[in-house]
Structures are given as C-alpha cells and as structure tokens.
Design an enzyme around this catalytic site. Sequence first.
Site, PDB file in Angstrom:
ATOM      1  CB  CYS A 162      36.969 -58.558  65.505  1.00  0.00           C
ATOM      2  SG  CYS A 162      35.564 -58.875  64.412  1.00  0.00           S
ATOM      3  CG  HIS A 302      39.746 -62.702  69.089  1.00  0.00           C
ATOM      4  ND1 HIS A 302      39.123 -61.485  69.305  1.00  0.00           N
ATOM      5  CD2 HIS A 302      39.479 -63.039  67.803  1.00  0.00           C
ATOM      6  CE1 HIS A 302      38.507 -61.101  68.200  1.00  0.00           C
ATOM      7  NE2 HIS A 302      38.697 -62.031  67.277  1.00  0.00           N
ATOM      8  CD  GLU A 313      42.929 -66.303  71.115  1.00  0.00           C
ATOM      9  OE1 GLU A 313      43.093 -65.407  71.972  1.00  0.00           O
ATOM     10  OE2 GLU A 313      41.812 -66.609  70.639  1.00  0.00           O
ATOM     11  CE  LYS A 331      35.071 -62.413  70.435  1.00  0.00           C
ATOM     12  NZ  LYS A 331      36.275 -62.198  71.254  1.00  0.00           N
ATOM     13  CG  HIS A 336      32.889 -61.909  67.446  1.00  0.00           C
ATOM     14  ND1 HIS A 336      33.399 -60.728  67.953  1.00  0.00           N
ATOM     15  CD2 HIS A 336      33.807 -62.336  66.526  1.00  0.00           C
ATOM     16  CE1 HIS A 336      34.555 -60.463  67.374  1.00  0.00           C
ATOM     17  NE2 HIS A 336      34.824 -61.422  66.513  1.00  0.00           N
ATOM     18  CG  PHE A 395      37.507 -60.116  59.031  1.00  0.00           C
ATOM     19  CD1 PHE A 395      37.805 -61.343  59.579  1.00  0.00           C
ATOM     20  CD2 PHE A 395      36.202 -59.903  58.589  1.00  0.00           C
ATOM     21  CE1 PHE A 395      36.859 -62.341  59.694  1.00  0.00           C
ATOM     22  CE2 PHE A 395      35.235 -60.887  58.695  1.00  0.00           C
ATOM     23  CZ  PHE A 395      35.560 -62.112  59.253  1.00  0.00           C
TER      24      PHE A 395
END
Length: 406
Positions: A162, A302, A313, A331, A336, A395
């Site tokens: 991502c 993010h 985060e 998002k 996402h 990931f």
Amino acid sequence: MTAHGVAVTGLGLVTAAGVGTKATWDAVCAGRPTAADDPRLAGLPVTISCTVPDFDADRLVDRRSTLVHDRFTQLALVAAREAVAEAGLDPATWCGARVGVVVGSALGGVATSEAQQRRMAERGPRGVSSLLIPMFMHNMVAGHLAMDLGATGPNFVTATACASGATAVGAAAELIRTGRCDVVIAGGTDAAVTPLMVSGFARMGALSRRVAEPAAASRPFDADRDGFVIGEGSGILVLERESHAAARGAAVLARVAGYGASADGHHMTAPDPTGAAASRALTGALEEAGAGAGDVDYVNAHGTSTPLNDLTEARVVAATLGAGVAVSSAKGALGHTLGAAGAIEAALCVLSVSTGMIPPTANLERQDPEVELDVVAGGVRHVTVDVAVNNSFGFGGQNAVLVFSS
C-alpha cells in the site's frame, strides 16, 4: 552532479468519487464518503467497497481496451492522459527518450487472473485468453502508458504494497533530480475489488464489518473504527525538471522536495508499534527537503481506519512533528485504494499546497482519545500550506514518505 528541482505540473485522478481530479477533490473536501454496497460481493462476509462509478473503458480508453487491458491499467491510462493534458505537454512533440514512467501497484491484474481461472474451470485450457499474461503482469501498466504516450525513457513498476504509489513518486523524483529524465509520468493504480481479494482481506480481519451502513464504515482515527473499506483508483502526477517547466512557461502546482523510505522488519501485516522505522522515513524525507518539524503545515496521513495502523501512525507523527500539526486522511471518503493510495494522496497534497485547503477526515465523529493529534474534521480548513507530508505504509513493513513544498 547537479541536483535538479522537481516540479509537479499535472495531476490525473480516477477514484470512487468519479473520473477526473475535480470530482475527487470536491468529494474529499466535502467529506463525502463513497463506500456503498457492491453486488459483485454478494454472499461474502464483507459486501461493501469504493469503486469507480460508470467507468466506460470503451469510451474513456478505446474500444479494444477490454480485450487487452486489465482494469488497473485502464484506470491508469485515463488518469495519465488527464495529468499530461493539465501539464500542457504534447506527447506528439516531446522527446520520448527523456520521458520516464514509474507506476506503483500492489496487486496488478488480479481481476483478469480470477476471471481467467473461472474460464479455465468452465471451459478447460483452450478457454483461457492468449492475453492473460500481459493483462495480469504488474509491469504492463507502465508498458501501456509508454505505448500510449510515446514515453521511451526509464520504465518500471514499484510494488511496496500500500506504499507502492508513493514509492513510485519518490523513485520518479530521483530520475528527475539526477538528470536522467526531463519528465516522468508517476503514480499508482489498483483495481482489486474482486471476490477473492475481498475474501482474503476479510479473513485477515482487515476490513470494516459495518456493512449495514457502508457510508459510515471507513472512519480514520475515529474511536469506533474497525477496519478499512477496499477501494480502487489511480493517481498520476507529471513530474518535471524545474528548469524544463520554466523554459516552456508551465504552471508549477507544487514541488517534490523530499522522499524517505524504510522497512519495519517486524511483521508481515502489522506495523511495528514503536514506529521507529516509519519515523526514520519521515525524518529522512524532511532532511532531504531541508525542512524541520516546525515547517510542516499539513500531514496527509495513511490513515486506513484500522485500529493498529491509525494509532501507530498518530504516535509517529506526534513524536516527530508535534501534536499540533494539522492531519487528515482521505480514506474516509475514498476508501483504501491499496497500491494507488500513496499516489492519489500525493496528488491531494499537491492540491492542498496549490489551493491552501486542507480536506477534512470523513466520518470522524469521536476521535480516539489515544490519537493525540489535530485531526481536521467537519469541513475544509483554509490555511497557507507551504510544506505538506504524505505518509504511506504497506504490508511487509514498507514505509514511504513524500514531502511537497510550494
């Protein structure tokens, strides 16, 4: 070696808010969620997604597109054409050898792969398309953009989950800075809203189960968040050597001032709770930009709406930049978009720099008390944005941070 400045001169966006940069910017600034029930996912544990509405590939790409392109390539082609047009560049007249293409994708042509697997099960090997492999392969999106635009410079795809789109923009900026290219078409794309991919993410527990109220499901930094809503889309930026842009009188929307990257080396899917590597990527991007923590006006987070990611985060941003910096996540509105997210959100940072508008975080109703940040919600915040940060994490613990300046 002389380091060249990197200007952003064009943007192209295709998201669940619609086709075109304006549609996405309007939706994000309005805090308007795009998540909805998805009939293609009927019978699965999670049946909601953020998909591009009324995307007609025959009209927007060409009539042969459905035969030769996976959807992730179609989205990128449309976004790239918009970005190049906004930049005022004409592929018929540019020196293609000085134009590169760098695109990020997390999952590539998985829709084609799944469809062809079903065809093989139903019809046997002779039922499989002879174009399965080139439609499915990650690298073909960059190849198709090169063919479409006559860009014959460096050409590759980044795959950092991502963070892929942000990694692509960072790598593209390096091609400009080192003088390898005058122009790079850079960004990300993914179209992985398929039964198999959704089932896989659901089995991991990554997706929101708020299926009875889809519009409220993606809620970054909210105390009631329970996972992300899968989306699709593409974001493409035209990066250009500043002197090249100046020579042709191009408008500069913003500049790519810094890029930082790191790896958690911690877990396949969970972020390192210490945030040490993510913080290092952020610090490295700021150092390259020649900026300090106090110079940052806005962080486009993010912000996936997952419990672990948002909290980690938030701690990284607060510890590195201070709790008072303005933060928001797109998002909540767009879902996402996986490998496209970093590029779409990079484009939103550019728009914040060029317009002085910080979009709100959709669906943020009750901020998690452990998120000790100034998370923008409820409406657009009008401020001067001279320095904006874009965080992207993937990931495998792969982190990419971009810094944009006016």
